[in-house]
Structures are given as C-alpha cells and as structure tokens.
Motif scaffolding. Structure first.
Motif, PDB file in Angstrom:
ATOM      1  N   GLY A 108      54.595  81.729  61.043  1.00  0.00           N
ATOM      2  CA  GLY A 108      54.308  82.122  62.500  1.00  0.00           C
ATOM      3  C   GLY A 108      53.053  81.020  62.976  1.00  0.00           C
ATOM      4  O   GLY A 108      52.575  81.471  63.985  1.00  0.00           O
ATOM      5  N   ILE A 109      52.638  79.978  62.257  1.00  0.00           N
ATOM      6  CA  ILE A 109      51.785  79.187  62.927  1.00  0.00           C
ATOM      7  C   ILE A 109      52.310  78.130  63.483  1.00  0.00           C
ATOM      8  O   ILE A 109      53.109  77.414  63.005  1.00  0.00           O
ATOM      9  N   GLU A 110      51.948  77.985  64.819  1.00  0.00           N
ATOM     10  CA  GLU A 110      52.412  76.841  65.609  1.00  0.00           C
ATOM     11  C   GLU A 110      51.453  75.531  65.405  1.00  0.00           C
ATOM     12  O   GLU A 110      50.443  75.760  65.736  1.00  0.00           O
ATOM     13  N   VAL A 111      51.784  74.542  65.093  1.00  0.00           N
ATOM     14  CA  VAL A 111      51.218  73.256  64.812  1.00  0.00           C
ATOM     15  C   VAL A 111      51.352  72.251  66.190  1.00  0.00           C
ATOM     16  O   VAL A 111      52.409  72.014  66.601  1.00  0.00           O
ATOM     17  N   GLU A 112      50.238  71.933  66.771  1.00  0.00           N
ATOM     18  CA  GLU A 112      50.239  71.147  67.538  1.00  0.00           C
ATOM     19  C   GLU A 112      50.194  69.732  67.305  1.00  0.00           C
ATOM     20  O   GLU A 112      49.094  69.421  66.575  1.00  0.00           O
ATOM     21  N   PRO A 113      50.877  68.860  67.922  1.00  0.00           N
ATOM     22  CA  PRO A 113      50.928  67.378  67.236  1.00  0.00           C
ATOM     23  C   PRO A 113      49.376  66.834  67.820  1.00  0.00           C
ATOM     24  O   PRO A 113      49.163  66.980  68.962  1.00  0.00           O
ATOM     25  N   LEU A 114      48.895  65.917  66.900  1.00  0.00           N
ATOM     26  CA  LEU A 114      47.776  65.204  67.611  1.00  0.00           C
ATOM     27  C   LEU A 114      48.137  64.012  68.578  1.00  0.00           C
ATOM     28  O   LEU A 114      47.296  63.556  69.303  1.00  0.00           O
ATOM     29  N   TYR A 115      49.273  63.619  68.394  1.00  0.00           N
ATOM     30  CA  TYR A 115      49.568  62.223  69.159  1.00  0.00           C
ATOM     31  C   TYR A 115      50.949  62.428  69.317  1.00  0.00           C
ATOM     32  O   TYR A 115      51.915  62.704  68.701  1.00  0.00           O
ATOM     33  N   ASP A 116      51.339  62.334  70.828  1.00  0.00           N
ATOM     34  CA  ASP A 116      52.577  62.309  71.293  1.00  0.00           C
ATOM     35  C   ASP A 116      52.912  61.010  71.629  1.00  0.00           C
ATOM     36  O   ASP A 116      52.283  60.590  72.877  1.00  0.00           O
ATOM     37  N   PRO A 117      53.958  60.227  71.110  1.00  0.00           N
ATOM     38  CA  PRO A 117      54.297  58.996  71.528  1.00  0.00           C
ATOM     39  C   PRO A 117      55.002  58.818  72.869  1.00  0.00           C
ATOM     40  O   PRO A 117      54.868  57.903  73.605  1.00  0.00           O
ATOM     41  N   TYR A 118      55.315  60.070  73.454  1.00  0.00           N
ATOM     42  CA  TYR A 118      55.902  59.797  74.998  1.00  0.00           C
ATOM     43  C   TYR A 118      54.838  60.167  75.820  1.00  0.00           C
ATOM     44  O   TYR A 118      55.174  60.138  77.131  1.00  0.00           O
ATOM     45  N   VAL A 119      53.427  60.441  75.520  1.00  0.00           N
ATOM     46  CA  VAL A 119      52.382  60.764  76.583  1.00  0.00           C
ATOM     47  C   VAL A 119      51.559  59.432  76.647  1.00  0.00           C
ATOM     48  O   VAL A 119      51.115  58.833  75.519  1.00  0.00           O
ATOM     49  N   VAL A 120      51.198  58.919  77.813  1.00  0.00           N
ATOM     50  CA  VAL A 120      50.250  57.771  78.009  1.00  0.00           C
ATOM     51  C   VAL A 120      48.928  58.348  77.775  1.00  0.00           C
ATOM     52  O   VAL A 120      48.461  59.049  78.610  1.00  0.00           O
ATOM     53  N   GLN A 121      48.271  57.894  76.890  1.00  0.00           N
ATOM     54  CA  GLN A 121      46.840  58.306  76.367  1.00  0.00           C
ATOM     55  C   GLN A 121      45.867  57.523  77.424  1.00  0.00           C
ATOM     56  O   GLN A 121      46.255  56.334  77.901  1.00  0.00           O
ATOM     57  N   GLU A 122      44.787  58.212  77.522  1.00  0.00           N
ATOM     58  CA  GLU A 122      43.779  57.596  78.507  1.00  0.00           C
ATOM     59  C   GLU A 122      43.210  55.983  78.084  1.00  0.00           C
ATOM     60  O   GLU A 122      42.976  55.113  79.020  1.00  0.00           O
TER      61      GLU A 122
END
Length: 79
Positions: free
Chosen positions: A28-42
């Motif tokens: 039941g632990i949801e893990v949030e990815p640190l880096y999403d290759p489909y999101v343009v970072q600042e």
C-alpha cells in the motif's frame, strides 16, 4: 503532502527497482518517481530558451561547419 525517504546502501539495477516498487505497492505504499522523462524540467526550459536566444543572435554552427572543424582537428588521427 507528507513524504519519507528510504536511503539505499547500493544502487538498484532496473530489475531490482521494479521488484522494490512492486513490494512497496503490494503493502500500500505509493512511490513517486523522481524524474519523469515526459515532463520538461526547469533546467531544460532554461537551456532551450538559451539555445533559442543563441540561434536568434546568430551564435550557432551548421552541421557542415562542425564536421569540417572536427575533420581538421582529428585529421592526423583519422589519416
């Protein structure tokens, strides 16, 4: 949102990472990815804006020019 961090002693390979994510998900632990290759970072946005500004101001080299410079630089090595 409350977050916790798990520090690992070693890097995980892809298979180990997938197993760890599945094990956490199973309890039941949801893990949030640190880096999403489909999101343009600042950082990427800044780099793109700088590149556009360089191009606009004529600070660029075309492919032929770059290849010519590489050939001149490494001509003695390439023969």
């Amino acid at each position: 949102m409350e977050t916790d961090t798990i520090l690992l002693k070693e890097k995980l390979d892809f298979h180990q990472y997938q197993l760890a994510i599945k094990a956490l998900s199973d309890i039941g632990i949801e893990v949030e990815p640190l880096y999403d290759p489909y999101v343009v970072q600042e950082e990427d946005r800044i780099s793109i804006a700088k590149s556009r500004e360089d191009f606009k101001n004529g600070r660029y080299k075309d492919n032929e020019q770059v290849l010519k410079e590489v050939k001149q630089k490494y001509e003695s090595i390439l023969g």
